[in-house]
Write a protein that holds these residues in place. Structure first.
Motif, PDB file in Angstrom:
ATOM      1  N   ILE A 106     -97.495 -57.214 126.049  1.00  0.00           N
ATOM      2  CA  ILE A 106     -98.703 -57.024 125.229  1.00  0.00           C
ATOM      3  C   ILE A 106    -100.019 -57.699 125.671  1.00  0.00           C
ATOM      4  CG2 ILE A 106     -99.662 -57.154 122.832  1.00  0.00           C
ATOM      5  CD1 ILE A 106     -96.855 -57.144 121.725  1.00  0.00           C
ATOM      6  N   VAL A 107     -99.762 -58.918 126.152  1.00  0.00           N
ATOM      7  CA  VAL A 107    -100.774 -59.605 126.683  1.00  0.00           C
ATOM      8  C   VAL A 107    -101.504 -58.862 127.836  1.00  0.00           C
ATOM      9  CG1 VAL A 107    -101.557 -61.627 127.884  1.00  0.00           C
ATOM     10  CG2 VAL A 107    -100.252 -61.869 125.874  1.00  0.00           C
ATOM     11  N   ALA A 108    -100.406 -58.428 128.968  1.00  0.00           N
ATOM     12  CA  ALA A 108    -100.764 -57.657 129.923  1.00  0.00           C
ATOM     13  C   ALA A 108    -101.690 -56.219 129.669  1.00  0.00           C
ATOM     14  CB  ALA A 108     -99.505 -57.391 130.960  1.00  0.00           C
ATOM     15  N   ILE A 109    -101.018 -55.616 128.782  1.00  0.00           N
ATOM     16  CA  ILE A 109    -101.646 -54.335 128.075  1.00  0.00           C
ATOM     17  C   ILE A 109    -103.188 -54.248 127.858  1.00  0.00           C
ATOM     18  CG2 ILE A 109    -101.572 -52.554 126.365  1.00  0.00           C
ATOM     19  CD1 ILE A 109     -98.248 -52.746 126.343  1.00  0.00           C
ATOM     20  N   ARG A 110    -103.507 -55.614 127.079  1.00  0.00           N
ATOM     21  CA  ARG A 110    -104.569 -55.811 126.545  1.00  0.00           C
ATOM     22  C   ARG A 110    -105.586 -56.200 127.700  1.00  0.00           C
ATOM     23  NH1 ARG A 110    -106.389 -60.430 122.182  1.00  0.00           N
ATOM     24  NH2 ARG A 110    -108.684 -60.508 122.636  1.00  0.00           N
ATOM     25  N   ALA A 169     -99.498 -42.354 125.553  1.00  0.00           N
ATOM     26  CA  ALA A 169     -98.123 -43.029 125.600  1.00  0.00           C
ATOM     27  C   ALA A 169     -97.821 -43.666 124.114  1.00  0.00           C
ATOM     28  CB  ALA A 169     -98.157 -44.226 126.542  1.00  0.00           C
ATOM     29  N   LEU A 170     -98.798 -44.089 123.315  1.00  0.00           N
ATOM     30  CA  LEU A 170     -98.244 -44.582 122.106  1.00  0.00           C
ATOM     31  C   LEU A 170     -97.812 -43.465 121.374  1.00  0.00           C
ATOM     32  CD1 LEU A 170    -100.534 -47.334 121.489  1.00  0.00           C
ATOM     33  CD2 LEU A 170     -98.329 -47.600 122.062  1.00  0.00           C
ATOM     34  N   LEU A 209     -97.496 -54.797 118.847  1.00  0.00           N
ATOM     35  CA  LEU A 209     -98.760 -54.099 119.382  1.00  0.00           C
ATOM     36  C   LEU A 209     -99.965 -54.312 118.439  1.00  0.00           C
ATOM     37  CD1 LEU A 209     -97.513 -51.187 121.460  1.00  0.00           C
ATOM     38  CD2 LEU A 209     -98.788 -53.033 122.362  1.00  0.00           C
ATOM     39  N   LEU A 210     -99.936 -54.149 117.256  1.00  0.00           N
ATOM     40  CA  LEU A 210    -100.906 -54.237 116.141  1.00  0.00           C
ATOM     41  C   LEU A 210    -101.459 -55.624 116.031  1.00  0.00           C
ATOM     42  CD1 LEU A 210     -99.453 -51.989 113.205  1.00  0.00           C
ATOM     43  CD2 LEU A 210    -101.284 -51.484 114.398  1.00  0.00           C
ATOM     44  N   LYS A 211    -100.532 -56.407 116.502  1.00  0.00           N
ATOM     45  CA  LYS A 211    -101.074 -57.940 116.101  1.00  0.00           C
ATOM     46  C   LYS A 211    -101.704 -58.210 117.769  1.00  0.00           C
ATOM     47  CE  LYS A 211     -99.045 -62.722 116.081  1.00  0.00           C
ATOM     48  NZ  LYS A 211     -97.986 -63.609 115.829  1.00  0.00           N
ATOM     49  N   GLY A 212    -101.177 -57.848 118.830  1.00  0.00           N
ATOM     50  CA  GLY A 212    -101.711 -58.400 120.032  1.00  0.00           C
ATOM     51  C   GLY A 212    -102.916 -57.478 120.635  1.00  0.00           C
ATOM     52  N   TYR A 213    -102.833 -56.258 120.293  1.00  0.00           N
ATOM     53  CA  TYR A 213    -103.813 -55.413 120.715  1.00  0.00           C
ATOM     54  C   TYR A 213    -104.365 -54.550 119.574  1.00  0.00           C
ATOM     55  CZ  TYR A 213    -105.823 -51.432 123.503  1.00  0.00           C
ATOM     56  OH  TYR A 213    -106.767 -50.444 124.277  1.00  0.00           O
ATOM     57  N   GLN A 214    -105.330 -54.849 119.049  1.00  0.00           N
ATOM     58  CA  GLN A 214    -106.091 -54.272 117.660  1.00  0.00           C
ATOM     59  C   GLN A 214    -106.509 -52.854 117.626  1.00  0.00           C
ATOM     60  OE1 GLN A 214    -106.632 -57.525 118.684  1.00  0.00           O
ATOM     61  NE2 GLN A 214    -105.244 -58.458 117.260  1.00  0.00           N
ATOM     62  N   ARG A 215    -106.843 -52.312 118.963  1.00  0.00           N
ATOM     63  CA  ARG A 215    -107.090 -50.977 119.267  1.00  0.00           C
ATOM     64  C   ARG A 215    -106.038 -50.171 118.825  1.00  0.00           C
ATOM     65  NH1 ARG A 215    -110.842 -48.089 119.073  1.00  0.00           N
ATOM     66  NH2 ARG A 215    -110.436 -47.005 120.746  1.00  0.00           N
ATOM     67  N   THR A 216    -104.768 -50.655 118.590  1.00  0.00           N
ATOM     68  CA  THR A 216    -103.489 -49.879 118.590  1.00  0.00           C
ATOM     69  C   THR A 216    -103.635 -48.761 117.412  1.00  0.00           C
ATOM     70  OG1 THR A 216    -101.939 -51.317 119.679  1.00  0.00           O
ATOM     71  CG2 THR A 216    -100.924 -49.883 118.074  1.00  0.00           C
ATOM     72  N   TRP A 217    -104.121 -49.385 116.354  1.00  0.00           N
ATOM     73  CA  TRP A 217    -104.240 -48.360 115.230  1.00  0.00           C
ATOM     74  C   TRP A 217    -105.036 -47.147 115.269  1.00  0.00           C
ATOM     75  CZ3 TRP A 217    -101.093 -47.639 111.173  1.00  0.00           C
ATOM     76  CH2 TRP A 217    -101.346 -46.887 110.140  1.00  0.00           C
ATOM     77  N   ASN A 271     -98.133 -40.309 113.329  1.00  0.00           N
ATOM     78  CA  ASN A 271     -97.682 -41.666 113.999  1.00  0.00           C
ATOM     79  C   ASN A 271     -98.019 -43.033 112.846  1.00  0.00           C
ATOM     80  OD1 ASN A 271     -96.123 -41.048 116.046  1.00  0.00           O
ATOM     81  ND2 ASN A 271     -97.819 -40.801 117.285  1.00  0.00           N
ATOM     82  N   ARG A 272     -99.101 -42.714 112.720  1.00  0.00           N
ATOM     83  CA  ARG A 272     -99.970 -43.737 111.363  1.00  0.00           C
ATOM     84  C   ARG A 272     -98.871 -43.515 110.125  1.00  0.00           C
ATOM     85  NH1 ARG A 272    -106.317 -43.952 111.041  1.00  0.00           N
ATOM     86  NH2 ARG A 272    -106.703 -44.451 113.109  1.00  0.00           N
ATOM     87  N   ASP A 273     -98.600 -42.267 109.668  1.00  0.00           N
ATOM     88  CA  ASP A 273     -97.744 -42.138 108.450  1.00  0.00           C
ATOM     89  C   ASP A 273     -96.317 -42.879 108.928  1.00  0.00           C
ATOM     90  OD1 ASP A 273     -99.732 -40.999 107.045  1.00  0.00           O
ATOM     91  OD2 ASP A 273     -98.743 -39.155 107.572  1.00  0.00           O
ATOM     92  N   ARG A 274     -95.867 -42.583 110.152  1.00  0.00           N
ATOM     93  CA  ARG A 274     -94.506 -43.184 110.367  1.00  0.00           C
ATOM     94  C   ARG A 274     -94.612 -44.748 110.563  1.00  0.00           C
ATOM     95  NH1 ARG A 274     -94.358 -40.261 114.436  1.00  0.00           N
ATOM     96  NH2 ARG A 274     -92.916 -38.625 113.549  1.00  0.00           N
ATOM     97  N   VAL A 275     -95.703 -45.405 110.971  1.00  0.00           N
ATOM     98  CA  VAL A 275     -95.604 -46.919 110.922  1.00  0.00           C
ATOM     99  C   VAL A 275     -95.871 -47.307 109.425  1.00  0.00           C
ATOM    100  CG1 VAL A 275     -97.313 -48.677 111.265  1.00  0.00           C
ATOM    101  CG2 VAL A 275     -96.926 -47.050 113.107  1.00  0.00           C
ATOM    102  N   ARG A 276     -96.391 -46.539 108.597  1.00  0.00           N
ATOM    103  CA  ARG A 276     -96.200 -47.159 107.006  1.00  0.00           C
ATOM    104  C   ARG A 276     -94.997 -46.937 106.544  1.00  0.00           C
ATOM    105  NH1 ARG A 276    -100.943 -43.418 106.999  1.00  0.00           N
ATOM    106  NH2 ARG A 276    -102.890 -44.512 106.854  1.00  0.00           N
ATOM    107  N   GLU A 277     -94.047 -45.717 106.839  1.00  0.00           N
ATOM    108  CA  GLU A 277     -92.607 -45.794 106.626  1.00  0.00           C
ATOM    109  C   GLU A 277     -91.815 -46.848 107.063  1.00  0.00           C
ATOM    110  OE1 GLU A 277     -90.589 -44.191 103.739  1.00  0.00           O
ATOM    111  OE2 GLU A 277     -92.696 -43.561 103.869  1.00  0.00           O
TER     112      GLU A 277
END
Length: 331
Positions: free
Chosen positions: A119-123, A140-141, A159-167, A174-180
């Motif tokens: 995650i650090v490398a991605i950011r 990719a996401l 990823l949501l924690k380490g790379y805030q642009r994820t959402w 996919n947002r609905d999937r994360v909620r579920e």
């Protein structure tokens, strides 16, 4: 300017390899100064740089990230990545690396899958080459969100924690999937996912629903990780609903980590909960500890704390607060 200088070198090289006559029987002869200049440019712009392109270079970067010693700070990670050939890298190389990192985080081997340094490398890559990396990460996401197995969907919270642009990069489905995933998560996963999800406005309703079903043990973990108002309110609600002093002492573990973040209204609610909400707090050592803390730190006017305790059955606590250790008044 690098391109210009290298094109000049290339042109002069051709003139020397295929003699050009400036005048009758006078071949082209570059000056020593020009030759030295070309040597400097060849070294500076080409020969001094390590080869970085191709599949082998990407594999080298992945090995670097897999290392136990890869830094977990973004700025230090940038230094490592630049040293591995990602300083002024070709776009094709950048695309290869970022794709390998994102897919590796979800589907790679044990050296990459689910690991913090990925995650650090991605950011770090996203900050080094935002125009190239962000579209690749988005693609990719969203592809992974639709295809990765259910057991790995929880990795999105890392990823949501380490790379805030994820959402922002996730599409609606996919947002609905994360909620579920959050809604149906086990208590063990929810205790770590909720503190992350609370930082995203679009996930807070789901967090509120999931918090109501979270057992005390896991709720304590959430309270230790997050000072979000929703978590603090859940702790106050639980403490004020204690029906025995034993329950109160256990439930206080959810309140204690955020005691300095309680609002005046929440402090007043706890002080009157014995009468107002039929909470069994007076016999709990946790309630006395709470009163001592808010009194000593003057979270409310001290006179108000004393009066409120006296009006709600806590005369003995009020008496202890106004008496020093040697039996004299602290005033």
């Amino acid at each position: 300017m690098e391109i210009v200088e290298l094109e000049r070198l290339h042109d002069d090289r051709n003139r020397c390899a295929h003699p050009t006559y400036q005048a009758s029987e006078q071949p082209y002869v570059p000056s020593a100064e020009l030759a030295r200049s070309h040597l400097v440019h060849a070294v500076r712009y080409v020969l001094a740089r390590a080869p970085v392109q191709g599949k082998a270079a990407t594999v080298q970067v992945m090995r670097l990230v897999e290392s136990t010693y890869f830094p977990l700070e973004v700025e230090k990670a940038k230094v490592q990545l630049r040293s591995a050939g990602l300083d002024r890298a070709r776009e094709s190389f950048v695309r290869s690396v970022i794709d390998s990192l994102v897919y590796g985080y979800f589907e790679g081997g044990t050296g990459l899958r689910g690991r913090q340094q990925v995650i650090v490398a991605i950011r770090a890559m996203a900050e080094l080459y935002p125009n190239v990396c962000e579209p690749r990460i988005r693609r990719a996401l969203n592809s992974l969100g639709r295809t990765v197995q259910d057991a790995l969907q929880g990795f999105f919270f890392g990823l949501l924690k380490g790379y805030q642009r994820t959402w922002d990069l996730l599409e609606a489905d996919n947002r609905d999937r994360v909620r579920e995933v959050l809604r149906q998560s086990s208590d063990e996963i929810a205790q770590y996912a909720i503190p992350i999800a609370l930082d995203y406005l679009d996930l807070q309703d789901t967090c509120a629903e999931r918090l109501k079903r979270l057992p005390l043990k896991e709720l304590v973990v959430v309270a230790q990780m997050s000072k979000h108002p929703m978590v603090i309110e859940a702790g106050v609600n639980l403490y004020c609903s204690s029906k025995s002093f034993i329950d109160a002492n256990v439930n206080y573990k959810v309140v204690e980590p955020s005691i300095d973040d309680l609002s005046p209204a929440q402090i007043r609610r706890i002080l009157v909960a014995t009468i107002a909400e039929s909470a069994d707090l007076l016999g709990a050592h946790s309630f006395r500890a709470f009163c001592v803390h808010v009194y000593q730190h003057e979270r409310l006017p001290r006179a108000e704390i004393i009066d409120t305790l006296k009006e709600n059955g806590g005369e003995w606590i009020a008496r202890d607060l106004t008496r020093g250790a040697d039996g004299t008044s602290p005033f």
